[in-house]
Design an enzyme around this catalytic site. Structure first.
Site, PDB file in Angstrom:
ATOM      1  N   GLU A  21      74.359  24.806  23.057  1.00  0.00           N
ATOM      2  CA  GLU A  21      74.928  24.852  21.950  1.00  0.00           C
ATOM      3  C   GLU A  21      75.912  26.351  22.238  1.00  0.00           C
ATOM      4  O   GLU A  21      75.137  27.088  22.644  1.00  0.00           O
ATOM      5  CB  GLU A  21      74.220  25.279  20.787  1.00  0.00           C
ATOM      6  CG  GLU A  21      74.816  25.172  19.437  1.00  0.00           C
ATOM      7  CD  GLU A  21      73.689  25.500  18.427  1.00  0.00           C
ATOM      8  OE1 GLU A  21      72.525  25.344  18.546  1.00  0.00           O
ATOM      9  OE2 GLU A  21      73.975  26.083  17.246  1.00  0.00           O
TER      10      GLU A  21
ATOM     11  N   ARG B 226      59.657  23.811  28.468  1.00  0.00           N
ATOM     12  CA  ARG B 226      60.387  24.825  28.647  1.00  0.00           C
ATOM     13  C   ARG B 226      60.083  25.791  29.443  1.00  0.00           C
ATOM     14  O   ARG B 226      58.946  26.064  29.769  1.00  0.00           O
ATOM     15  CB  ARG B 226      61.009  25.373  27.363  1.00  0.00           C
ATOM     16  CG  ARG B 226      60.156  26.167  26.406  1.00  0.00           C
ATOM     17  CD  ARG B 226      60.697  26.929  25.634  1.00  0.00           C
ATOM     18  NE  ARG B 226      61.800  26.154  24.509  1.00  0.00           N
ATOM     19  CZ  ARG B 226      63.001  26.343  24.477  1.00  0.00           C
ATOM     20  NH1 ARG B 226      63.684  27.405  24.829  1.00  0.00           N
ATOM     21  NH2 ARG B 226      63.683  25.574  23.707  1.00  0.00           N
TER      22      ARG B 226
ATOM     23  N   LYS C 279      67.651  33.165  21.837  1.00  0.00           N
ATOM     24  CA  LYS C 279      69.129  33.473  21.744  1.00  0.00           C
ATOM     25  C   LYS C 279      69.319  34.493  20.858  1.00  0.00           C
ATOM     26  O   LYS C 279      70.120  35.318  21.056  1.00  0.00           O
ATOM     27  CB  LYS C 279      70.150  32.289  21.545  1.00  0.00           C
ATOM     28  CG  LYS C 279      70.464  31.583  23.082  1.00  0.00           C
ATOM     29  CD  LYS C 279      71.677  30.744  22.871  1.00  0.00           C
ATOM     30  CE  LYS C 279      71.059  29.342  22.878  1.00  0.00           C
ATOM     31  NZ  LYS C 279      71.948  28.202  22.746  1.00  0.00           N
TER      32      LYS C 279
HETATM   33  P1  ATP Z   1      68.803  27.541  20.037  1.00  0.00           P
HETATM   34  O1  ATP Z   1      68.407  26.219  20.010  1.00  0.00           O
HETATM   35  O2  ATP Z   1      67.953  28.680  19.847  1.00  0.00           O
HETATM   36  O3  ATP Z   1      70.225  28.033  19.983  1.00  0.00           O
HETATM   37  P2  ATP Z   1      68.147  26.780  22.874  1.00  0.00           P
HETATM   38  O4  ATP Z   1      67.697  27.657  23.814  1.00  0.00           O
HETATM   39  O5  ATP Z   1      67.593  25.507  22.644  1.00  0.00           O
HETATM   40  O6  ATP Z   1      68.645  27.755  21.774  1.00  0.00           O
HETATM   41  P3  ATP Z   1      70.652  25.363  23.640  1.00  0.00           P
HETATM   42  O7  ATP Z   1      71.899  25.807  23.845  1.00  0.00           O
HETATM   43  O8  ATP Z   1      70.561  24.088  22.680  1.00  0.00           O
HETATM   44  O9  ATP Z   1      69.716  26.534  23.369  1.00  0.00           O
HETATM   45  O10 ATP Z   1      69.935  24.720  25.054  1.00  0.00           O
HETATM   46  C1  ATP Z   1      70.763  23.645  25.974  1.00  0.00           C
HETATM   47  C2  ATP Z   1      69.806  23.121  26.788  1.00  0.00           C
HETATM   48  O11 ATP Z   1      68.858  23.959  27.497  1.00  0.00           O
HETATM   49  C3  ATP Z   1      68.743  22.327  25.921  1.00  0.00           C
HETATM   50  O12 ATP Z   1      68.795  20.836  26.464  1.00  0.00           O
HETATM   51  C4  ATP Z   1      67.388  23.047  25.748  1.00  0.00           C
HETATM   52  O13 ATP Z   1      66.354  22.073  25.756  1.00  0.00           O
HETATM   53  C5  ATP Z   1      67.702  23.605  27.358  1.00  0.00           C
HETATM   54  N1  ATP Z   1      66.645  25.043  27.314  1.00  0.00           N
HETATM   55  C6  ATP Z   1      66.970  25.825  26.445  1.00  0.00           C
HETATM   56  N2  ATP Z   1      65.994  26.919  26.684  1.00  0.00           N
HETATM   57  C7  ATP Z   1      65.203  26.204  27.735  1.00  0.00           C
HETATM   58  C8  ATP Z   1      64.177  26.807  28.375  1.00  0.00           C
HETATM   59  N3  ATP Z   1      63.460  27.821  27.982  1.00  0.00           N
HETATM   60  N4  ATP Z   1      63.639  26.154  29.273  1.00  0.00           N
HETATM   61  C9  ATP Z   1      64.111  24.882  29.816  1.00  0.00           C
HETATM   62  N5  ATP Z   1      65.229  24.396  29.207  1.00  0.00           N
HETATM   63  C10 ATP Z   1      65.802  24.990  28.280  1.00  0.00           C
HETATM   64 MG    MG Z   2      68.797  24.182  20.900  1.00  0.00          MG
END
Ligand code: ATP
Ligand code: MG
Length: 565
Positions: free
Chosen positions: A41, A267, A277
């Site tokens: 995102e 994760r 974030k």
């Molecule tokens: P938020 O949903 O709080 O904005 P997010 O960390 O989920 O943050 P995204 O941009 O939705 O951010 O993440 C993109 C991809 O990265 C998603 O498929 C998510 O599952 C993966 N991802 C995010 N954080 C992690 C992590 N700590 N370890 C592994 N994969 C992650």
């Molecule tokens: Mg997300």
């Protein structure tokens, strides 16, 4: 860009995601295709946790002859910015991955997603709800209590179509209506209790401008975007496990042509690190760090500025593996992967962080010798370089003590040490200022003791040094962990209470050996005895700025070599 040449099938890889992909291939599913995607995102910069997901998704595509799309999940106009889109692309590329033609935006599908929503309404599987957000929450029930059906749940298809069309046309205020799936308010899974599909948001979108005032929700958009792109394996983190029935429900109910399989993995969590974030944004906005790319940040751009190599991050991701259960990794393992890589590639140089003048009284004034220093003992092909030696040098303040304790083997009155690549010197006396601080150390040298030559007494310590007249001034920024506790914020109201006040120390009067005159931003070096450092983008010729990437000590080396990992 090809990062690894060896084929995954030759290697023993047994993570459960790859096992599923192999099974599906063997069973002939998806016509033998493997298609993954990385769906960030664009509401912040990528961090080391994203790197794990990137390595997994792009890695699998590469290993099984598939494709991996980069898809921006830009369904929420409130928090998204173009700046983030460009930064994310740069970071993925820097990590060594390539999406080819597969660059997509969920917003490109807004029209088709709208069509899917209309289809659900026609199937009697979606309705416009006019409860307030608060009421919807109250009607939702809890884990132990079923939800309550909305009084609007049984609106006719015609009425729903009419209202939804008018929602799109901008006739209603934000929050006055939503479109919901009509599934089951008594489901044990809260995600299945008539989840929201669309909400009204009269807000411009960074790509679609003012075209839309209704925006699709993540679960709906994600499942159908996967299907539209023909994704075969939709790999996401564990918190989406409970969303999988909904993910499947959309594809089943709409009888989409291409089904995709959602697979959840744990994760990455790192101790001493925050990865949310929202929290990272808070640090940036409150000026607690210098920006998203502050070298103390766990963001990819922060790690890059810190001096991390893409290889070290990929190796780290490989090492930690992919599991089904959440755990917390030691940030020391990330640092270990970095040291391992830099040890092989970083040229050695001599730099003095806190200079103390050392004068060799019996060395001829005006004489300069070019000593040969080894560029990288791990890599003989890196050769040697000349380092000027003269009567006046700088050594580290901490390498001299007037009254040394027993275990101190470095310089002290009457003591002999070796100057790296140079001579043995014996301290005769120290000069102090009126505050009692040592300002100069005097020595005599043994002209027959040049490093590498046989004979002469051996010294218990070897010191790094630079020639005072030839050395270059530089600023060096020493970084430590950004947080003092393993789990920042645990048991506290505010995670920022755990910020390490000493996470950055700036040293402004460092001296570098002259070979660094042309050091370019991004260049990585080992400063002998001190650690790995890189040239900061703030650096320019004549005004060098270095970041300490990582110290030399490695608490993980033993554990890793011992076979625990
Ligand atoms: P938020 O949903 O709080 O904005 P997010 O960390 O989920 O943050 P995204 O941009 O939705 O951010 O993440 C993109 C991809 O990265 C998603 O498929 C998510 O599952 C993966 N991802 C995010 N954080 C992690 C992590 N700590 N370890 C592994 N994969 C992650
Ligand atoms: Mg997300």
């Amino acid at each position: 860009m090809e990062v690894r040449n060896s084929n995954r099938d030759d290697r023993e890889t047994t993570d459960f995601v790859r096992a599923i992909v192999r099974e599906d291939l063997q069973a002939g599913k998806n016509g033998g295709r493997v298609a993954t995607r990385f769906p960030p995102e664009p509401n912040g910069y990528l961090h080391i946790g994203h790197a794990k997901s990137i390595c997994l998704n792009f890695g699998i595509a590469r290993e099984y002859g598939g494709t991996c799309n980069l898809r921006f999940d830009d369904t929420n106009p409130a928090k998204e910015e173009v700046e983030y889109v460009e930064a994310i692309k740069e970071d993925v590329r820097w990590l060594g991955f390539d999406w080819g033609d597969g660059l997509y935006f969920a917003s490109d599908y807004f029209e088709r997603l709208y069509g899917y929503a209309v289809q659900l309404i026609r199937l009697g599987k979606a309705y416009v709800d006019s409860l307030t957000a608060e009421e919807i929450r109250a009607y939702r029930g809890t884990l132990t209590e079923p939800g309550k059906e909305s009084p609007y749940r049984n609106r006719s298809v015609e009425e729903n179509l009419d209202l939804f069309t008018r929602m799109r046309a901008g006739e209603f205020e934000d929050g006055s209506h939503v479109l919901r799936a009509r599934i089951d308010m008594a489901s044990a899974n809260l995600n299945m209790r008539d989840p929201t599909l669309y909400r009204i948001r009269r807000m411009a979108h960074h790509r679609t401008g003012d075209k839309w005032c209704i925006y699709p929700m993540y679960d709906f958009a994600h499942s159908l975007s996967d299907s539209l792109e023909g994704i075969t394996h939709s790999i996401c983190t564990l918190e989406f496990e409970d969303h999988r029935p909904l993910y499947d429900w959309f594809q089943e109910t709409l009888k989409v042509e291409r089904r995709s399989r959602q697979i959840e993995f744990a994760r990455l969590n790192l101790n001493y690190t925050v990865m949310s974030k929202r929290k990272l944004l808070e640090l940036v906005q409150e000026g607690l760090v210098r920006g998203w790319d502050d070298p103390r940040m766990p963001t990819i751009c922060g790690l890059r500025r810190r001096g991390y190599t893409p290889e070290s991050i990929r190796n780290f991701c490989e090492r930690i593996g992919v599991a089904r259960r959440d755990n917390v990794m030691d940030v020391a393992l990330l640092e270990h992967s970095l040291r391992e890589d830099l040890n092989l590639r970083a040229p050695r140089v001599m730099c003095v962080l806190r200079p103390l003048r050392l004068i060799i009284d019996n060395y001829p004034e005006g004489r300069v010798e070019e000593l040969q220093a080894v560029n990288n003992p791990e890599d003989p092909s890196a050769g040697t370089r000349p380092v000027p030696f003269s009567r006046e040098l700088y050594i580290e303040q901490e390498d001299f003590l007037e009254n040394p304790p027993k275990k101190f083997f470095r310089l002290a009155p009457g003591r002999t040490v070796r100057l790296r690549y140079g001579y043995l010197v014996t301290c005769t006396n120290a000069v102090k200022n009126d505050k009692g601080e040592v300002t100069e150390v005097h020595c005599s040298y043994d002209p027959d003791s040049l490093s590498g030559e046989a004979g002469g007494p051996r010294a218990k310590a070897t010191l790094h040094w630079v020639s005072a007249a030839h050395s270059l001034p530089a600023e060096v920024r020493l970084y430590d962990r950004l947080f003092m506790s393993e789990n920042p914020g645990e048991g506290k109201e505010d995670f920022k209470a755990d910020l390490n006040p000493d996470s950055l120390k700036v040293l402004q009067s460092c001296r570098m050996e002259p070979s660094l005159a042309g050091a370019q931003p991004g260049g990585r070096y080992q400063f002998e005895r001190l650690g790995y450092f890189c040239v900061d983008p703030d650096s320019c010729p004549g005004s060098l700025v270095f970041n300490r990437t990582v110290t030399l000590r490695d608490q993980w080396a033993k554990i890793v070599r011992g076979g625990a990992l």
